[in-house]
Design a protein around this motif. Structure first.
Motif, PDB file in Angstrom:
ATOM      1  N   LEU A  12     -49.264  51.567  58.054  1.00 34.37           N
ATOM      2  CA  LEU A  12     -49.342  50.176  58.501  1.00 34.37           C
ATOM      3  C   LEU A  12     -48.258  49.332  57.850  1.00 34.37           C
ATOM      4  N   ALA A  35     -53.111  42.361  65.380  1.00 30.82           N
ATOM      5  CA  ALA A  35     -53.833  43.316  64.542  1.00 30.82           C
ATOM      6  C   ALA A  35     -55.333  43.223  64.793  1.00 30.82           C
ATOM      7  N   LEU A  38     -57.467  46.240  64.185  1.00 29.55           N
ATOM      8  CA  LEU A  38     -57.524  46.765  62.822  1.00 29.55           C
ATOM      9  C   LEU A  38     -58.672  46.132  62.049  1.00 29.55           C
ATOM     10  N   ALA A  43     -55.494  44.415  58.427  1.00 26.22           N
ATOM     11  CA  ALA A  43     -54.744  43.234  58.861  1.00 26.22           C
ATOM     12  C   ALA A  43     -54.104  42.542  57.653  1.00 26.22           C
ATOM     13  N   VAL A  46     -51.065  44.381  56.609  1.00 28.89           N
ATOM     14  CA  VAL A  46     -49.932  44.064  57.480  1.00 28.89           C
ATOM     15  C   VAL A  46     -49.214  42.817  56.963  1.00 28.89           C
ATOM     16  N   VAL A  77     -50.537  36.948  61.665  1.00 32.54           N
ATOM     17  CA  VAL A  77     -51.214  38.224  61.867  1.00 32.54           C
ATOM     18  C   VAL A  77     -52.529  37.891  62.555  1.00 32.54           C
TER      19      VAL A  77
END
Length: 167
Positions: A12, A35, A38, A43, A46, A77
């Motif tokens: 990721l 995301a 996820l 997330a 990320v 995100v």
């Protein structure tokens, strides 16, 4: 990020960092990473990866071609549970702060970040709950750190050693 079955934090982070680098010079000002599929922790990971990917040490740059300056100003995100992702990002943000601090120290030239300045910057970390002890040459000699002192003999500045503790 590759095969979903093999998608771990590293994958990721690599994918998020690559996404940032792919668009940073395009003129776009916002990068939005979807995301929602996820977990909140993923997330947050990320966001952490993009923050590290966006690091630049520009302190001493006096001229840059405009096309070489990243245009991304905002990163979003999109997470299924934004509050949980934000909570998971908190500790990662602290780690990112530490990584950026360390990168800044490494990037400073020796005529700016000499032992006394390094000690001053590290001592400032006490406000975050760290215990910082700065050893001068006399204390280092007392503790038998002769090899370390030998390295510093070629400098006109006194050697110092920062002992940092986190309990």
């Amino acid at each position: 990020a590759g095969d979903a079955a093999k998608c771990d934090d590293r994958a990721l982070e690599a994918a998020a960092g690559a996404a940032y680098h792919a668009v940073k010079l395009t003129g776009a000002e916002t990068l939005t990473i979807e995301a929602g599929h996820l977990t909140a922790d993923q997330a947050a990971r990320v966001g952490f990866a993009v923050r590290l990917a966006a690091y630049r040490f520009d302190k001493y740059r006096t001229t840059q071609k405009p096309e070489k300056i990243p245009s991304i100003k905002t990163v979003r995100v999109v997470a299924a549970d934004p509050k949980a992702a934000e909570a998971a990002f908190g500790p990662l943000s602290a780690v990112a702060d530490a990584v950026v601090f360390a990168r800044d120290l490494v990037s400073e030239p020796a005529n700016v970040l000499y032992p006394e300045e390094f000690a001053r910057r590290v001592k400032a970390l006490e406000s975050l709950g760290l215990k910082v002890e700065i050893l001068g040459e006399a204390e280092m000699e007392k503790r038998g750190m002769r090899t370390l002192l030998g390295v510093g003999q070629g400098s006109r500045r006194d050697s110092q050693l920062a002992v940092i503790q986190w309990n």
